[in-house]
Motif scaffolding. Structure first.
Motif, PDB file in Angstrom:
ATOM      1  N   HIS A 176      -5.846   4.408   3.201  1.00 21.61           N
ATOM      2  CA  HIS A 176      -6.648   3.202   3.418  1.00 21.61           C
ATOM      3  C   HIS A 176      -6.870   2.958   4.901  1.00 21.61           C
ATOM      4  O   HIS A 176      -6.070   3.406   5.743  1.00 21.61           O
ATOM      5  N   LEU A 223       0.821  -1.210   0.000  1.00 20.26           N
ATOM      6  CA  LEU A 223       0.000   0.000   0.000  1.00 20.26           C
ATOM      7  C   LEU A 223       0.853   1.256   0.000  1.00 20.26           C
ATOM      8  O   LEU A 223       0.340   2.371   0.168  1.00 20.26           O
ATOM      9  N   ARG A 246     -12.410   2.852   0.475  1.00 20.77           N
ATOM     10  CA  ARG A 246     -10.992   2.925   0.835  1.00 20.77           C
ATOM     11  C   ARG A 246     -10.623   1.923   1.922  1.00 20.77           C
ATOM     12  O   ARG A 246      -9.500   1.941   2.427  1.00 20.77           O
ATOM     13  N   ASP A 247     -11.561   1.066   2.301  1.00 19.14           N
ATOM     14  CA  ASP A 247     -11.322   0.085   3.358  1.00 19.14           C
ATOM     15  C   ASP A 247     -10.892  -1.249   2.772  1.00 19.14           C
ATOM     16  O   ASP A 247     -11.367  -1.656   1.708  1.00 19.14           O
TER      17      ASP A 247
END
Length: 634
Positions: free
Chosen positions: A193, A105, A209-210
């Motif tokens: 996130h 990420l 965004r989870d």
């Protein structure tokens, strides 16, 4: 000199040599050639030319030494009826994979990650994964209100939030995702996130965004630990507060690892293979230092307990965990022992569980009153060690060095300053006070390794808040005294000193008198406004289970005891029996909040309060403004 005296004096006379020697217990990528950097004093740095990785030191090096099958973590969760043990190899593998998930990420060295989780193994995994990447974690106590969480998000500006769907408590389930969503609506900064660990029976609804923890880690590749400078931040931990910008205590990598590894052996007498239980939460500094990092740095086994180990009807939870897992020592708060004493005054539950492994009870977090000290020592049959430290210091300022040289204990004392901490008692003008003279507890600079080097993003605030009151000293904010043997007695926060008709009196001293009464389980004394004397002390007491004594009789006995032990100058006349005292979820009594209500101010009640109903029940008592006729001698 004994081992303690020799170590203590050497640590002050030759800090360079002392801490370089202690640094040998850590595995370095680039070993330090010098210990202390004073170039930017009073902003000192430790091991400025060294490099390491804290996650490697906590996990990989034990595996490489052939101890991969040793148990690293025991998860005990009575609230879910589950448990699990992780070997060092298993924990390292899970940490490496989650570090890979974070890296996928875009999380890397220097990035911040907020961890908002209950007491589950994944919280430990997330912390160690951040350390593996050189990212800076900021653990926020699970259940903090949206406003407080938002303030921490804006200050730390995390790239990612790691959370669980819920925290499970004995009487309720706290859903975390709605709190996070509300906090993000309030926050200016928006992380990329939120990773959510979905807990069985408490699934959270995920937004765009989870990310689901299980799905993300299923495709992640494990990563190796990265090199970081010893002076690079390991974590940010915000001190509690209800107003203003939160203070982010910074902890570095190198000094932190050296100090914690040294303290685990020298202060707590815990080494490889020993089972150690700290009954706290990873959201507090105690959890950072002595649930996660210190025990793993020395190759011990740490117990992670989910739930409240004290409370009706389970007064035996502490003793069960110690017995089942073979814990050598327990570290908790005096509040927890007082709660057990109230529920089970004869310690019948403790007698049910064999505790052959148990060697020491360590207590910290608030003042240990002599009555609780004596009760625990009598019924548990092991040394009861009070010790004292702060979020800012990261490890004990004063204690009893059980692994270095066990010293005699004294009720009411945190024992003696630990090596590295040059503790002084100062008067308002900065003069050093003599034995038994009470004043401000200050620590001569530089602070030892492991203490905060600064506040996150605000060096000047660090200097203004901690280093400006006395030139060359760190101001602890606590008051106390030392006796003729050098033992330190911490009487409470300096704002717990009240001024009665010009006499400065410690509420901690009065609390010690109240707590010694055989009917009292726990107590608090606060100062309230009085038009004649400026302030007067008001006592609140909680009775032990099964005690039947008329309140007026108890009041007279307690007033007489304070007059006998402290003197009529205390003007102590007001005592109320209450069902409970308001506490934070870590067990600290909310004296500041009670003082505010007593003075007629409805201060914001911290979301960390354990039971708001207790504070509501106390409001009419706290706001009672009775002025009695002065008694002879007052």
């Amino acid at each position: 000199m004994g081992a303690y005296d020799e170590s203590y004096h050497r640590s002050l006379a030759d800090p360079e040599g002392f801490w370089l020697e202690a640094a040998a217990a850590i595995s370095w990528i680039r070993p330090p050639t010098r210990a202390l950097d004073s170039a930017n004093a009073p902003l000192y740095r430790w091991f400025p030319d060294a490099a390491l990785n804290t996650s490697y030191n906590a996990l990989d090096r034990h595996i490489e030494a052939g101890h991969g099958e040793r148990t690293a973590l025991i998860y005990d969760s009575p609230v879910t009826g589950t448990g699990r043990e992780y070997t060092y190899s298993e924990l390292r593998d899970d940490v490496a994979v989650f570090a890979g998930a974070l890296a996928s990420l875009g999380v890397g060295k220097g990035d911040r990650v907020i961890v908002y989780m209950p007491m589950v193994p994944e919280a430990v995994i997330a912390m160690l994964a951040c350390a593996r990447l050189g990212a800076i974690h900021s653990v926020v106590f699970g259940g903090f209100a949206p406003k407080e969480l938002a303030a921490r998000i804006d200050d730390a500006t995390p790239k990612v939030i790691v959370a669980a769907s819920a925290g499970i408590e004995p009487a309720r389930v706290v859903e975390y995702k709605p709190i996070i969503d509300a906090a993000l609506e309030l926050a200016q900064h928006q992380p990329d996130h939120t990773i959510v660990l979905q807990r069985e029976g408490t699934l959270a609804k995920l937004g765009e965004r989870d990310l689901d923890w299980a799905a993300l880690t299923a495709s992640a590749e494990p990563v190796d630990p990265v090199e970081v400078a010893a002076t690079d931040p390991l974590y940010i931990l915000y001190t509690s507060g209800t107003t203003g910008k939160p203070k982010g205590v910074v902890r570095d990598n190198g000094g932190h690892a050296v100090a914690l590894a040294w303290s685990m052996r020298a202060v707590y007498d815990i080494g490889p293979g020993d089972v150690w239980w700290t009954a706290s939460d990873v959201g507090w500094v105690v959890g950072h230092s002595y649930i996660v990092y210190a025990p793993l740095l020395v190759g011990a086994t740490t117990v992670l307990y989910e739930g409240k180990p004290v409370g009706t009807p389970d007064a035996g939870a502490f003793w069960r965990v110690i017995s089942e897992h073979g814990a050598k020592a327990l570290f908790t708060a005096p509040t927890a022992i007082r709660a057990i004493k109230k529920i089970d005054p004869e310690a019948a539950e403790a007698a049910k569980y064999p505790r052959d492994s148990f060697r020491t009870l360590f207590l910290a977090g608030e003042r240990l009153d002599p009555e609780t000290y004596h009760w625990a020592h009598e019924h548990l049959g092991v040394p009861v060690v009070d010790h004292w430290w702060q979020t800012e210091t990261g490890w004990p300022i004063a204690g009893n060095p059980r692994g270095l040289e066990p010293l005699p204990t004294k009720p009411g004392s945190a024992t003696v300053p630990m090596p590295g901490w040059d503790v002084q008692i100062l008067d308002p003008l900065g003069k050093q006070l003599r034995a038994h003279e009470e004043g401000a507890i200050a620590i001569k600079l530089p602070l030892p390794p492991g203490a905060l080097p600064t506040l996150w993003g605000d060096d000047q605030r660090y200097i203004d808040n901690y280093l400006s009151r006395y030139d060359g000293y760190y101001l602890t904010g606590d008051g106390g005294y030392r006796d003729e043997d050098g033992y330190l007695f911490v009487m409470g926060r300096t704002d717990d000193v009240i001024n009665v008709a010009g006499h400065r009196l410690s509420t901690g001293s009065m609390e010690a008198v109240l707590a010694a009464h055989p009917a009292v389980a726990e107590c608090a004394v606060i100062g309230v406004y009085d038009p004649l004397k400026g302030q007067l002390p008001r006592g609140l007491v909680v009775l032990k289970a099964g005690v039947d004594i008329p309140e007026e009789v108890l009041r007279e006995e307690l007033v007489a005891a304070v007059r006998r032990d402290i003197g009529p100058v205390a003007s102590f006349r007001d005592v109320s029996v209450v069902d409970g005292l308001p506490k934070t979820r870590s067990g600290k009594i909310l004296r500041k909040t009670m003082r505010g209500i007593a003075d007629g101010r409805d201060e914001a009640i911290p979301s960390t309060i354990e039971d708001p109903a207790v504070l509501d029940a106390l409001r009419p008592i706290l706001r009672r403004q009775e002025v009695e006729d002065q008694r002879p001698g007052d």
